[in-house]
Design a protein around this motif. Structure first.
Motif, PDB file in Angstrom:
ATOM      1  N   VAL A 182     -11.713  17.504  -8.764  1.00 27.03           N
ATOM      2  CA  VAL A 182     -12.980  17.151  -8.490  1.00 27.03           C
ATOM      3  C   VAL A 182     -12.707  15.715  -7.710  1.00 27.03           C
ATOM      4  N   LEU A 183     -13.513  15.673  -6.480  1.00 24.78           N
ATOM      5  CA  LEU A 183     -13.461  14.500  -5.776  1.00 24.78           C
ATOM      6  C   LEU A 183     -15.156  14.103  -5.618  1.00 24.78           C
ATOM      7  N   PHE A 184     -15.567  12.787  -5.729  1.00 30.34           N
ATOM      8  CA  PHE A 184     -16.767  12.252  -5.400  1.00 30.34           C
ATOM      9  C   PHE A 184     -16.842  11.324  -4.583  1.00 30.34           C
ATOM     10  N   LYS A 185     -17.952  11.365  -3.615  1.00 34.12           N
ATOM     11  CA  LYS A 185     -18.487  10.221  -2.988  1.00 34.12           C
ATOM     12  C   LYS A 185     -19.581   9.507  -3.572  1.00 34.12           C
ATOM     13  N   GLY A 222      -8.751   8.176 -10.468  1.00 32.71           N
ATOM     14  CA  GLY A 222      -8.635   7.071  -9.834  1.00 32.71           C
ATOM     15  C   GLY A 222      -9.298   6.849  -8.395  1.00 32.71           C
ATOM     16  N   LYS A 223      -9.356   5.837  -7.827  1.00 28.54           N
ATOM     17  CA  LYS A 223     -10.012   5.712  -6.443  1.00 28.54           C
ATOM     18  C   LYS A 223      -9.008   6.021  -5.442  1.00 28.54           C
ATOM     19  N   ASN A 224      -9.298   6.532  -4.353  1.00 29.45           N
ATOM     20  CA  ASN A 224      -8.672   6.939  -3.319  1.00 29.45           C
ATOM     21  C   ASN A 224      -8.133   5.711  -2.511  1.00 29.45           C
ATOM     22  N   ARG A 225      -6.825   6.002  -2.161  1.00 32.15           N
ATOM     23  CA  ARG A 225      -5.990   4.410  -1.677  1.00 32.15           C
ATOM     24  C   ARG A 225      -5.208   5.047  -0.396  1.00 32.15           C
ATOM     25  N   SER A 226      -5.605   6.323  -0.098  1.00 28.51           N
ATOM     26  CA  SER A 226      -4.904   6.815   1.060  1.00 28.51           C
ATOM     27  C   SER A 226      -5.118   6.111   2.418  1.00 28.51           C
ATOM     28  N   TRP A 227      -4.205   5.707   3.181  1.00 29.10           N
ATOM     29  CA  TRP A 227      -4.612   5.293   4.649  1.00 29.10           C
ATOM     30  C   TRP A 227      -4.709   6.068   5.791  1.00 29.10           C
ATOM     31  N   GLU A 228      -4.727   7.508   5.267  1.00 25.02           N
ATOM     32  CA  GLU A 228      -5.006   8.635   6.257  1.00 25.02           C
ATOM     33  C   GLU A 228      -6.447   9.058   6.291  1.00 25.02           C
ATOM     34  N   PRO A 229      -6.839   9.290   7.619  1.00 24.69           N
ATOM     35  CA  PRO A 229      -8.199   9.331   7.942  1.00 24.69           C
ATOM     36  C   PRO A 229      -8.846  10.752   7.372  1.00 24.69           C
ATOM     37  N   PHE A 230      -8.415  11.125   6.225  1.00 24.77           N
ATOM     38  CA  PHE A 230      -8.968  12.691   6.082  1.00 24.77           C
ATOM     39  C   PHE A 230      -9.731  12.919   4.731  1.00 24.77           C
ATOM     40  N   SER A 231     -10.278  11.679   4.128  1.00 25.34           N
ATOM     41  CA  SER A 231     -10.749  11.868   2.960  1.00 25.34           C
ATOM     42  C   SER A 231     -12.267  12.317   3.076  1.00 25.34           C
ATOM     43  N   LYS A 232     -12.838  12.527   4.310  1.00 21.84           N
ATOM     44  CA  LYS A 232     -14.140  13.180   4.087  1.00 21.84           C
ATOM     45  C   LYS A 232     -15.212  12.213   3.601  1.00 21.84           C
ATOM     46  N   GLY A 233     -14.800  10.906   3.454  1.00 19.66           N
ATOM     47  CA  GLY A 233     -16.053  10.270   2.655  1.00 19.66           C
ATOM     48  C   GLY A 233     -15.586  10.005   0.988  1.00 19.66           C
ATOM     49  N   MET A 234     -14.864  10.895   0.577  1.00 18.62           N
ATOM     50  CA  MET A 234     -14.708  10.963  -0.849  1.00 18.62           C
ATOM     51  C   MET A 234     -13.944   9.723  -1.012  1.00 18.62           C
ATOM     52  N   THR A 235     -14.404   9.046  -2.282  1.00 18.96           N
ATOM     53  CA  THR A 235     -14.017   7.807  -2.641  1.00 18.96           C
ATOM     54  C   THR A 235     -13.148   7.726  -3.908  1.00 18.96           C
ATOM     55  N   HIS A 236     -13.191   8.704  -4.882  1.00 15.61           N
ATOM     56  CA  HIS A 236     -12.745   8.732  -6.363  1.00 15.61           C
ATOM     57  C   HIS A 236     -12.189  10.445  -6.357  1.00 15.61           C
ATOM     58  N   GLY A 237     -11.057  10.574  -7.207  1.00 14.54           N
ATOM     59  CA  GLY A 237     -10.747  11.767  -7.618  1.00 14.54           C
ATOM     60  C   GLY A 237     -10.394  11.830  -9.066  1.00 14.54           C
ATOM     61  N   PHE A 238     -10.604  13.036  -9.513  1.00 16.54           N
ATOM     62  CA  PHE A 238     -10.162  13.491 -10.935  1.00 16.54           C
ATOM     63  C   PHE A 238      -9.502  14.895 -10.893  1.00 16.54           C
ATOM     64  N   VAL A 239      -8.478  14.679 -11.706  1.00 17.10           N
ATOM     65  CA  VAL A 239      -7.547  16.030 -11.671  1.00 17.10           C
ATOM     66  C   VAL A 239      -7.636  16.328 -13.329  1.00 17.10           C
ATOM     67  N   LEU A 240      -8.015  17.735 -13.562  1.00 13.75           N
ATOM     68  CA  LEU A 240      -8.188  18.071 -14.934  1.00 13.75           C
ATOM     69  C   LEU A 240      -7.263  19.459 -15.191  1.00 13.75           C
TER      70      LEU A 240
END
Length: 285
Positions: free
Chosen positions: A39-42, A82-100
């Motif tokens: 799950v990715l959230f913006k 956790g919060k997105n910390r990637s330097w690649e410009p491919f996040s599509k605006g998503m800021t945080h991720g959850f892996v269940l």
């Protein structure tokens, strides 16, 4: 479920056989593996730190609070966030991720559609989230159909695929169960002791894709009327049979349907053809 079914099903063919590679008759229209739920959230730009912190704590607590209603054990096997910390410009605006991680599709389905703690959490989270993205994966599985929504299975509609997955279809079952057929034709066509079937109205089978890969094998049954077997030309999986003695019905191979491996066998026909080492079904129920 199927009264006098042996009177209408065709058994061993006569010596007159034909094999014709044609497309299907025009009257036919077109769970146990672990699941990773990502799950990715913006979040909204105006979200306060206290709201974000509270939201995170509530999400993380789902691992202890979202429980299997039968066993009382957690549905979520593991949870990372956790919060997105990637330097690649491919996040599509998503800021945080959850892996269940879930033990199986059924646990995930219950968590998403029914589990009360998660449903309450989702409602409370809506005002905080601007956009989201969700995918579910099985480790190492690169091909195949997506899982069906649980409501589709509740309506009796199940997705089916042949072995090579070049043909996709749906079939609506009155009950999620197998009827075993021990006739010699099923044994020879399938190379096994019996086939798993269900008789359904022909309009309840829908070919979704790959119709061009379906071929027909036709033979005369014991009544002298034709039986047409529809199968994949690539992998030879048998999808369904249509008999002239039952023009409005078809016999669908239930083990090829989604969840078929978990359906119970509740009846059997042509018991006289049962192989000596196959136990009678009534003795197992």
């Amino acid at each position: 479920m199927f009264p006098n079914i042996a009177d209408i099903l065709e058994s061993a063919p006569t010596t007159t056989l034909t094999s014709t590679p044609i497309t299907p008759a025009s009257e036919i229209t077109m769970a146990s593996d672990p699941i990773t739920h990502i799950v990715l959230f913006k979040y909204r730009q105006d979200i306060s730190w206290s709201d974000l912190e509270s939201h995170f704590k509530s999400f993380m607590s789902l691992q202890q609070k979202s429980l299997d209603p039968h066993t009382g054990k957690p549905l979520i096997q593991s949870l990372k966030a956790g919060k997105n910390r990637s330097w690649e410009p491919f996040s599509k605006g998503m800021t945080h991720g959850f892996v269940l991680e879930f033990a199986n599709q059924a646990d995930l389905d219950y968590y998403l559609t029914t589990e009360p703690v998660h449903k309450a959490f989702s409602q409370a989270a809506k005002p905080l989230i601007e956009d989201s993205l969700v995918i579910d994966i099985k480790d190492g599985v690169l091909f195949g159909s997506p899982a069906e929504h649980p409501s589709a299975r509740e309506d009796g509609v199940r997705r089916g695929t042949c072995h090579c997955e070049s043909i996709h279809w749906t079939a609506k079952l009155e009950n999620a169960e197998h009827v075993l057929c021990h006739c010699s034709t099923c044994q020879k066509l399938g190379g096994g002791p019996y086939s798993c079937n269900q008789i359904i109205p022909k309009e309840e089978l829908q070919i979704i894709s790959g119709e061009e890969n379906i071929r027909q094998y036709r033979y005369k049954g014991a009544s002298g009327k034709f039986v047409r077997c529809y199968f994949c030309k690539i992998c030879t999986s048998h999808i369904y049979h249509h008999q002239d003695v039952m023009p409005e019905k078809i016999i669908v191979r239930t083990l090829l349907l989604e969840g078929g491996e978990n359906m119970p066998a509740t009846a059997e026909i042509f018991g006289e053809g049962r192989l000596a080492w196959v136990q009678e079904l009534s003795k197992q129920l």
